[in-house]
Design an enzyme around this catalytic site. Structure first.
Site: not given
Length: 523
Positions: A183, A257, A291, A388
């Protein structure tokens, strides 16, 4: 001296032959979805590019059933060398359609064409070439003489590197003998649809790869499906926690991850010209939608002023604008929601006392844009040093000694990546051993190779993608215990037990497998 002005050099979108609407890709064919169609738009212009089908729970059932059928009747029975031929064919087709894929990725994602053309698409081909070579050599992966595929892999990927993350997931899974239901992110499904066309060109057996599109609920239905054996997810830490809970207690294998807040450490003996370029690449590449971005810059006090001044000078030369212009350095933010998050966290940084500097950029009237920004006078307690941001925002902190640099670098719940800039090899090796980061770059940043494993610690997830370690995530050892570090790791307690947030949101491969009846659940 005024900086040079560049005339526009746009890449033509006429190479694309897009459909007005794309369906789901199930059992080798494009089919209608049970949910309402949704628009995929260009973040640079806010114009609709195409309409995409939304999969409901019934569509996910169909996709998983097709993957199971293909696994049991075709793919697991095929020799590793024959599977490798399909992967080689896919890699060559990616190369043949490289320009088309690069334009589509920039149009749909907002990243500059120079990045999609020179980084993303070449790495996609490299990943398939690399794992094609592994397909008939799985007995050398470190899992015994006859490792077995797991079965059906459910994979969920993010919007920051849509096509590259697809390759990271699919290539090792297929090489290992698994079949796939994947997906893509709702805002960046376009290149997954073009990849489905490539699978048809390659004559990949029906059902080996299935693509279901839609929002987080589609991914939820996929991850929790009872007939998948492996879950691979790249995305936010909050969603990773939710998936870890859902998979816990089942027989499903899991790799995650997740987020990062990487420290990029610059010592006073660093090669300064190289370091400045590495800092810029570390945080402003792909608009900071990375990331493992070096979003925390740790600079030794004696060179702090020099580094900041040179960074400001360098950022003033970056060109923000049309992602399809070959001169563009900074493209569009992927979505309105992500732009709002970047603005909110940046405002918080100012309110908490950090000093903000923003490059003087002309912001287009349409689209989602955020100029490159640096925060100085940042402390480890500031939100911008801990959360983040996932945007072109750099927080600068200082240190005096190597011990202080390590303490500040490790003072984060994340542990995905880091960078060190110094001319002393002994210092480099000593610090790497103390950093709690899955990847540490030495005098460079944001460099990837399919033969090198990638992954994190703590709230950055567990498991590895890429290299031999990536294969192990899609294989089961045959009759013996896998060496430490190669098998599927148990979830860190902090990751599993931390409270889940309210959002919902996608590494590895191997060799021929015996017919399996194992069933599980996945996303």
């Amino acid at each position: 001296m005024a900086f040079l002005e560049y005339a526009p050099a746009p890449e033509s979108a006429s190479i694309l032959n897009l459909k007005a609407q794309y369906g789901l890709f199930i059992d080798g064919e494009f089919v209608d979805g049970g949910g309402e169609v949704f628009d995929t738009i260009s973040p640079a212009t806010e114009q609709v590019i195409a309409r995409i089908a939304q999969a409901d729970a019934h569509d996910v059932d169909r996709a998983v059933a097709a993957a199971r059928r293909a696994y049991e009747t075709v793919w697991s029975r095929m020799s590793g060398s024959d599977r490798g031929k399909y992967l080689f064919r896919i890699a060559r087709l990616v190369q043949e359609r490289a320009r088309e894929l690069a334009v589509a990725e920039s149009l749909d994602n907002g990243k500059p064409i120079r990045e999609t053309r020179d980084v993303d698409v070449p790495l996609v081909a490299a990943w398939f070439f690399y794992y094609a070579g592994w397909a008939d050599k799985l007995e050398y992966a470190g899992l015994g003489p006859n490792p077995r595929a797991l079965g059906v892999a459910a994979q969920v990927i993010p919007w920051n590197f849509p096509l590259l993350m697809l390759a990271w997931k699919i290539a090792p899974a297929l090489a290992a003998g698994n079949t796939v239901v994947i997906k893509p992110a709702e805002t960046t499904s376009l290149t997954a649809m073009l990849f489905a066309e490539i699978l048809q060109q390659a004559d990949l057996p029906a059902g080996v790869v299935n693509i279901v599109t839609g929002p987080g609920s589609t991914g939820q239905a996929l991850v929790t499906h009872d007939d998948v054996n492996k879950v691979a997810f790249t995305g936010s830490t909050n969603v990773g926690r939710m998936i870890a809970r859902q998979v816990a207690g089942t027989q499903k294998k899991l790799t995650l991850e997740l987020g990062g807040k990487a420290a990029n450490i610059v010592f006073d003996d660093a090669p300064m010209d190289q370091a400045i370029e590495g800092i810029v690449n570390g945080i402003f590449f792909n608009q900071g939608h990375v990331c493992c971005a070096g979003s925390r810059l740790l600079v030794q006090e004696t060179v702090h002023d020099e580094v900041v001044e040179r960074l400001k000078e360098r950022l003033s030369t970056l060109r923000l604008g049309d992602p399809l212009d070959k001169n563009t350095d900074i493209g569009a933010i992927n979505s309105a929601a992500q732009l709002e998050r970047i603005r909110t966290l940046s405002d918080t940084g100012e309110n908490e006392g950090a000093e903000r500097w923003t490059a003087d950029c002309r912001i287009p009237e349409k689209g989602f844009w955020f100029a490159p920004t640096i925060f100085t006078k940042v402390s480890a307690a500031h939100s911008i040093a801990r959360e983040e941001i996932f945007g072109p925002v750099l927080s600068v902190l200082t240190f005096r000694t190597p011990a202080e640099a390590i303490a500040k670098a490790n003072n984060t719940p994340y542990g995905l990546s880091a960078g060190i800039w110094t001319e002393k090899g002994s210092r480099m090796l000593a610090l790497v051993d103390q950093l709690r980061a899955g990847v540490v770059w030495a005098n460079t940043f944001n460099r990837f190779d399919p033969s090198s494993p990638f992954g994190g610690y703590k709230e950055s997830g567990y498991g590895r993608e890429g290299g031999r370690h990536g294969l192990a995530a899609y294989l089961e050892a045959s009759g013996w215990d896998a060496p430490a570090g190669l098998g599927s790791a148990s979830a860190p307690a902090a990751l599993v037990t931390a409270p889940a947030a309210g959002d919902a949101g996608a590494k590895a491969a191997g060799k021929p497998a015996k017919k399996s009846t194992r069933k599980g659940a996945a996303k």
